[in-house]
Design a protein around this motif. Structure first.
Motif, PDB file in Angstrom:
ATOM      1  N   ASP B 299       0.840  -1.206   0.000  1.00  0.00           N
ATOM      2  CA  ASP B 299       0.000   0.000   0.000  1.00  0.00           C
ATOM      3  C   ASP B 299       0.871   1.250   0.000  1.00  0.00           C
ATOM      4  N   PHE B 300       0.447   2.225  -0.778  1.00  0.00           N
ATOM      5  CA  PHE B 300       1.165   3.505  -0.759  1.00  0.00           C
ATOM      6  C   PHE B 300       0.245   4.611  -1.257  1.00  0.00           C
ATOM      7  N   LYS B 301       0.157   5.658  -0.456  1.00  0.00           N
ATOM      8  CA  LYS B 301      -0.698   6.786  -0.855  1.00  0.00           C
ATOM      9  C   LYS B 301       0.161   8.023  -1.017  1.00  0.00           C
ATOM     10  N   VAL B 302      -0.272   8.912  -1.874  1.00  0.00           N
ATOM     11  CA  VAL B 302       0.476  10.155  -2.075  1.00  0.00           C
ATOM     12  C   VAL B 302      -0.472  11.337  -1.909  1.00  0.00           C
ATOM     13  N   MET B 303      -0.035  12.328  -1.168  1.00  0.00           N
ATOM     14  CA  MET B 303      -0.809  13.551  -1.029  1.00  0.00           C
ATOM     15  C   MET B 303       0.012  14.726  -1.557  1.00  0.00           C
ATOM     16  N   ILE B 304      -0.709  15.752  -1.986  1.00  0.00           N
ATOM     17  CA  ILE B 304      -0.024  16.944  -2.490  1.00  0.00           C
ATOM     18  C   ILE B 304      -0.048  18.010  -1.395  1.00  0.00           C
ATOM     19  N   ASN B 305       1.094  18.637  -1.184  1.00  0.00           N
ATOM     20  CA  ASN B 305       1.143  19.749  -0.257  1.00  0.00           C
ATOM     21  C   ASN B 305       1.652  20.963  -1.013  1.00  0.00           C
ATOM     22  N   LYS B 306       0.847  22.024  -0.991  1.00  0.00           N
ATOM     23  CA  LYS B 306       1.249  23.202  -1.749  1.00  0.00           C
ATOM     24  C   LYS B 306       2.070  24.141  -0.880  1.00  0.00           C
ATOM     25  N   GLY B 307       3.262  24.484  -1.375  1.00  0.00           N
ATOM     26  CA  GLY B 307       4.139  25.382  -0.632  1.00  0.00           C
ATOM     27  C   GLY B 307       3.701  26.824  -0.807  1.00  0.00           C
ATOM     28  N   GLY B 308       4.065  27.638   0.140  1.00  0.00           N
ATOM     29  CA  GLY B 308       3.650  29.039   0.104  1.00  0.00           C
ATOM     30  C   GLY B 308       4.620  29.959  -0.619  1.00  0.00           C
ATOM     31  N   GLY B 309       5.621  29.391  -1.275  1.00  0.00           N
ATOM     32  CA  GLY B 309       6.506  30.212  -2.086  1.00  0.00           C
ATOM     33  C   GLY B 309       7.748  30.715  -1.389  1.00  0.00           C
ATOM     34  N   ALA B 310       8.092  30.115  -0.238  1.00  0.00           N
ATOM     35  CA  ALA B 310       9.341  30.512   0.408  1.00  0.00           C
ATOM     36  C   ALA B 310      10.477  29.680  -0.170  1.00  0.00           C
ATOM     37  N   PHE B 311      11.491  30.357  -0.641  1.00  0.00           N
ATOM     38  CA  PHE B 311      12.636  29.673  -1.277  1.00  0.00           C
ATOM     39  C   PHE B 311      13.272  28.675  -0.317  1.00  0.00           C
ATOM     40  N   VAL B 312      13.348  29.048   0.968  1.00  0.00           N
ATOM     41  CA  VAL B 312      14.050  28.213   1.941  1.00  0.00           C
ATOM     42  C   VAL B 312      13.325  26.883   2.151  1.00  0.00           C
ATOM     43  N   CYS B 313      12.054  26.810   1.800  1.00  0.00           N
ATOM     44  CA  CYS B 313      11.316  25.563   1.969  1.00  0.00           C
ATOM     45  C   CYS B 313      11.757  24.480   0.993  1.00  0.00           C
ATOM     46  N   GLY B 314      12.654  24.792   0.077  1.00  0.00           N
ATOM     47  CA  GLY B 314      13.255  23.753  -0.741  1.00  0.00           C
ATOM     48  C   GLY B 314      14.342  23.012   0.028  1.00  0.00           C
ATOM     49  N   GLU B 315      14.781  23.583   1.128  1.00  0.00           N
ATOM     50  CA  GLU B 315      15.773  22.930   1.992  1.00  0.00           C
ATOM     51  C   GLU B 315      15.029  21.846   2.775  1.00  0.00           C
ATOM     52  N   SER B 316      15.666  20.663   2.905  1.00  0.00           N
ATOM     53  CA  SER B 316      14.890  19.512   3.373  1.00  0.00           C
ATOM     54  C   SER B 316      14.228  19.719   4.737  1.00  0.00           C
ATOM     55  N   SER B 317      14.970  20.250   5.731  1.00  0.00           N
ATOM     56  CA  SER B 317      14.362  20.338   7.062  1.00  0.00           C
ATOM     57  C   SER B 317      13.293  21.415   7.109  1.00  0.00           C
TER      58      SER B 317
END
Lengths: 238, 626
Positions: B299-317
């Motif tokens: 079993d595996f499900k995928v959900m979409i999470n929309k980012g708010g456009g902060a560049f730093v949110c591309g950093e993993s933590s």
């Protein structure tokens, strides 16, 4: 038997106790044995006379955060050949770790960070003391006039100890500041007036007001000013 | 209701054999001789009017009642964004560029029905002046190795059957029916795949540590928070081929033992969000996602999470903090996210391009993959080639291609006969590489040696009319706005760098500023909490290293050699060459130029705002910029 340093000069031999998970590491050429599961800063602070690690955004009552970066030390995981910079308040002690807390490189780094802090908050006593200790004279930058170094201790104390989250860090980058919900500067009824935020603040930026609620430090770059700046920079062909 | 459930059950593919049967039935239904008009529906082509072209095709096909003979497909980005809207007539791959709605009836009449080529819509090779008919012969595409990106032009991203027909989900069925999780990880390790998001960490090792971490719950995350200025390849893949990402994620989930995945995608990419959502729904309907995938019990499900456009949110933590609903700011990663990530569970985070490579490696084998590229960097890389370049677009090339080949052979060189000055790679954390290194092989390690980096694959070409101090200032300003503000070096240090650079470009620079910049760079790289701050000085350091003379010209002579920094330049009109044509006078927005017809014009410095409009319009080179 294990050797445990009780301060920089004195050590005692203790029996290995069952179930005690201890690690031995070297701090500034001295081997110490400490219990696992703590950070370098915690370990060093518990052994008197070992290491020299200043810290501003750390407080034993709240979780470490790693914001001020002046606790940066050099660590080596391979016995001392390759070193990297880490924040002592966050890095966990490990068996065989070699830690250097006061090398030339670290002093230069701390000096640089303190210079940046002093330029932002030239009137804060704690920062001035650190500046003296690390030999920062006049910062090379345009001086600000703020008191808050954005260490987030007040916010974390309110959230973690009091459980209220009456204040939070809002906005980002140089425009970051401490504010009440919905970016208000006036505290709401969420604030119980406990004064924890003022107590943990390392720079004295938060004072308690006459109404028994804290007065938050304001970052003195209000939006109106930013907007004016942006308008000035934009070229409008007439 | 019963009818709906039955329909859903009918679609469900219960085993690998059923998937093959489905694939065959889709292929059988397809008539290979049928003409297929594929219109690029990527964001760049849409901006150039591709949607109107699609509408025109729909109308024309209806008008002539050609629905049976002609298939119309709106695909994802083809890559040659400079020439959009693009139309490719399959199966011959006749390539039309800059197509307008009014060209559509002619294309249908001449090419689709008449089998002839519409000459005026063909691409003209600027170097030979020859017209190119077929897509693979266009020089822009010729030198590329489009292993990931090639499918974009073939499939309709909103139709799972298109993906299945092209061999889609066969890697998943191969994995679920015949491979143990460890075998998958071994294959990925053997391929030499490295993370495509910027760091270049060996993907197999990351997967291994995530598999080895003991936990009941593990997560798989796709990082589609692409935010580098000028880079849009992740967007193009997610828009154009979302199922390839899903397939990669499901394989990764099976390998590490995860049952929940997330796609963290920027809200500013509405088409990517829509296509990913459609893909998830369709994959669920077909039993390729969700419970009991392909009847395997996994079993595996995928959900979409929309980012708010902060560049730093591309950093993993920071990305994971944002996924948890907290402030998107990074934390120390002294324990890897693959051991303790999202909600403190082991989390496998990979970039869009990394996930897209996974099905290929499983299908074609690690040996095939590791044959492409250099010793340390395997496979292909997708770059977005932008800036002062003739062929703006997305290019997929094998690792190890030289910068010169990319910029001049694929990119077609610099427009308007200008000289090449530098290429900025790796986004805001990267650096500028000057001309003498044009023959460098592009891979993770070589670019790092030059003080730049691979990053997410942004490649901004800079011509001689660009001021390098201004370029450094641009990136520092970008990072200043995107720094989360958590740690002192990044928040304060970048701000001070921007102050100094602003001073230099305004003619207020001092000699010691350069030392201060270097000091700040040292504080950032050693002291900052996350990679955003640690690498923030790269644009400054690399320009200081290769273009120090430009900094010095600004500081010592108070001149901007490229004529960009307004405070340091002055426009004047040469009375000897001025013909009195009134062009500059009319162009001037502030009325700073005076003079009559056939009279020598004069420029009033007090009124001049240095916009350069007069300089641009003068036909006699009489406007002088100093």
């Amino acid at each position: 038997m294990a050797k445990v340093w009780i301060d920089g000069e004195t050590s005692i031999e203790v029996e290995d106790a069952d179930g005690v998970n201890a690690v031995s590491l070297t701090v500034d050429d001295k081997e110490i044995i400490v219990s696992a599961g703590q950070t370098i800063l915690e370990a060093v602070q518990r052994v008197n006379g070992i290491g020299n690690i200043p810290a501003l955004c750390n407080h034993p009552a709240v979780k470490p955060y790693g914001a001020c970066r002046i606790c940066t030390v050099e660590v080596s995981e391979d016995g001392g050949s390759k070193f990297k910079f880490v924040a002592a308040c966050l890095y966990p002690v490990k068996e065989g770790l070699v830690v250097k807390t006061n090398t030339e490189k670290i002093r230069t780094l701390r000096k640089g960070i303190i210079e940046l802090m002093l330029a932002r908050c030239p009137n804060v006593k704690r920062i001035q003391e650190l500046a003296d200790e690390y030999g920062v004279e006049e910062p090379r930058f345009v001086l600000g006039d703020q008191d808050c170094i954005l260490c987030g201790l007040c916010v974390r104390a309110c959230q973690e100890i009091i459980g209220k989250s009456a204040i939070s860090l809002v906005n980002r980058g140089i425009y970051r500041e401490v504010a009440a919900p919905f970016y208000a500067y006036e505290l709401t009824e969420e604030c119980i007036g406990c004064g924890d935020c003022a107590f943990v603040c390392p720079t004295g930026a938060i004072e308690m007001g006459d109404d028994g609620k804290p007065i938050l430090p304001k970052v003195k770059i209000p939006y109106a000013e930013i907007e004016a700046l942006m308008k000035k920079e934009a070229v409008t062909p007439s | 209701m019963v009818e709906q459930v039955r329909k859903l059950l009918e679609k469900r593919v219960e085993s690998a054999a059923e998937l093959e049967k489905l694939r065959q039935s889709i292929l059988d239904k397809k008539d290979s001789s049928r003409t297929c008009v594929s219109v690029c529906g990527g964001t760049a082509c849409r901006a150039a009017g591709a949607e109107a072209v699609v509408d025109a095709f729909v109308d024309e096909i209806e008008r002539r009642e050609l629905q049976i003979q002609v298939e119309l497909k709106e695909t994802g980005c083809h890559g040659f964004c400079e020439r959009g809207p693009l139309v490719v007539i399959q199966p011959k791959k006749i390539f039309y560029q800059q197509v307008k709605p009014e060209d559509v009836p002619e294309i249908i009449a001449e090419t689709v029905l008449g089998g002839k080529v519409v000459e005026r819509l063909l691409y003209v090779d600027p170097s030979t002046q020859e017209k190119v008919i077929y897509e693979p012969d266009v020089p822009f595409y010729k030198k590329q190795t489009r292993t990931i990106f090639g499918a974009n032009g073939e499939i309709d991203p909103t139709n799972i059957e298109d993906y299945i027909a092209s061999g889609g989900y066969s890697a998943l069925s191969k994995v679920l029916t015949g491979m143990k999780p460890q075998e998958i990880i071994d294959e990925v390790k053997k391929s030499g795949l490295r993370g495509r998001g910027g760091g270049g960490f060996p993907t197999g090792r990351k997967w291994q540590s995530c598999r080895d971490a003991e936990a009941d719950i593990k997560y798989v995350i796709c990082n589609a928070d692409e935010g580098d200025p000028g880079a849009y390849q992740d967007r193009a893949i997610l828009e154009g081929n979302p199922h390839s990402i899903l397939e990669g994620m499901i394989i990764g989930a099976y390998a590490i033992g995860s049952h929940q995945g997330y796609i963290y995608v920027r809200n500013e990419y509405p088409l990517a969000v829509r296509h990913a959502r459609i893909a998830i729904e369709q994959a669920m309907d077909y039993g390729l996602l969700g419970e009991n995938i392909l009847g395997s019990g996994f079993d595996f499900k995928v959900m979409i999470n929309k980012g708010g456009g902060a560049f730093v949110c591309g950093e993993s933590s920071a990305l994971m903090a944002s996924l948890e609903g907290k402030i998107g700011e990074p934390k120390a990663k002294y324990v890897h996210m693959s051991e303790k990530g999202l909600w403190d569970s082991p989390s496998l985070l990979n970039n869009v391009k990394t996930w897209a490579n996974v099905p290929l490696i499983i299908n074609k084998g690690a040996d095939w993959f590791s044959k492409i590229g250099t010793a340390g960097s395997k496979g292909t890389m997708i770059f977005s080639l932008v800036g002062n370049i003739n062929n703006t677009g997305l290019v997929e090339v094998p690792m190890g291609i030289t910068l010169r080949e990319m910029i001049f052979d694929i990119g077609g060189g610099i427009p308007n006969g200008k000289k090449f000055k530098a290429v900025q790679t790796g986004g805001p954390s990267g650096g500028c590489i000057p001309e003498q290194f044009l023959d460098t092989q592009v891979d993770f390690d070589e670019l790092t040696k030059l003080g730049s980096m691979m990053g997410s694959g942004g490649m901004i070409v800079i011509d001689e009319d660009t001021c390098m101090v201004d370029v450094a200032k641009y990136f520092v300003e970008f990072l200043k706005g995107e720094s989360c503000g958590k740690c002192t070096p990044c928040r304060e240090g970048i701000n001070r760098m921007s102050e100094i650079l602003n001073g230099i470009t305004h003619g207020k620079g001092k000699q010691e500023d350069l030392d201060t910049l270097e000091d700040l760079a040292g504080i950032l790289s050693a002291g900052a909490l996350c990679a955003l701050g640690q690498t923030a000085a790269n644009p400054v350091l690399s320009t200081l290293r290769y273009f120090r003379d430009e900094y010095l010209a600004h500081i010592e002579q108070k001149k901007c050699p490229a004529g960009v920094c307004r405070e340091l330049i002055q426009y004047s009109i040469d009375p000897e060459t001025c013909e009195g044509c009134l062009r500059c006078l009319r162009a001037c927005p502030t009325g700073a130029i005076t003079g009559g017809k056939r009279e020598v014009h004069t420029l009033n410095q007090g009124l001049c705002i240095k916009c350069g409009a007069c300089y641009d319009v003068c036909k006699f080179n009489a406007v002088i910029r100093q």
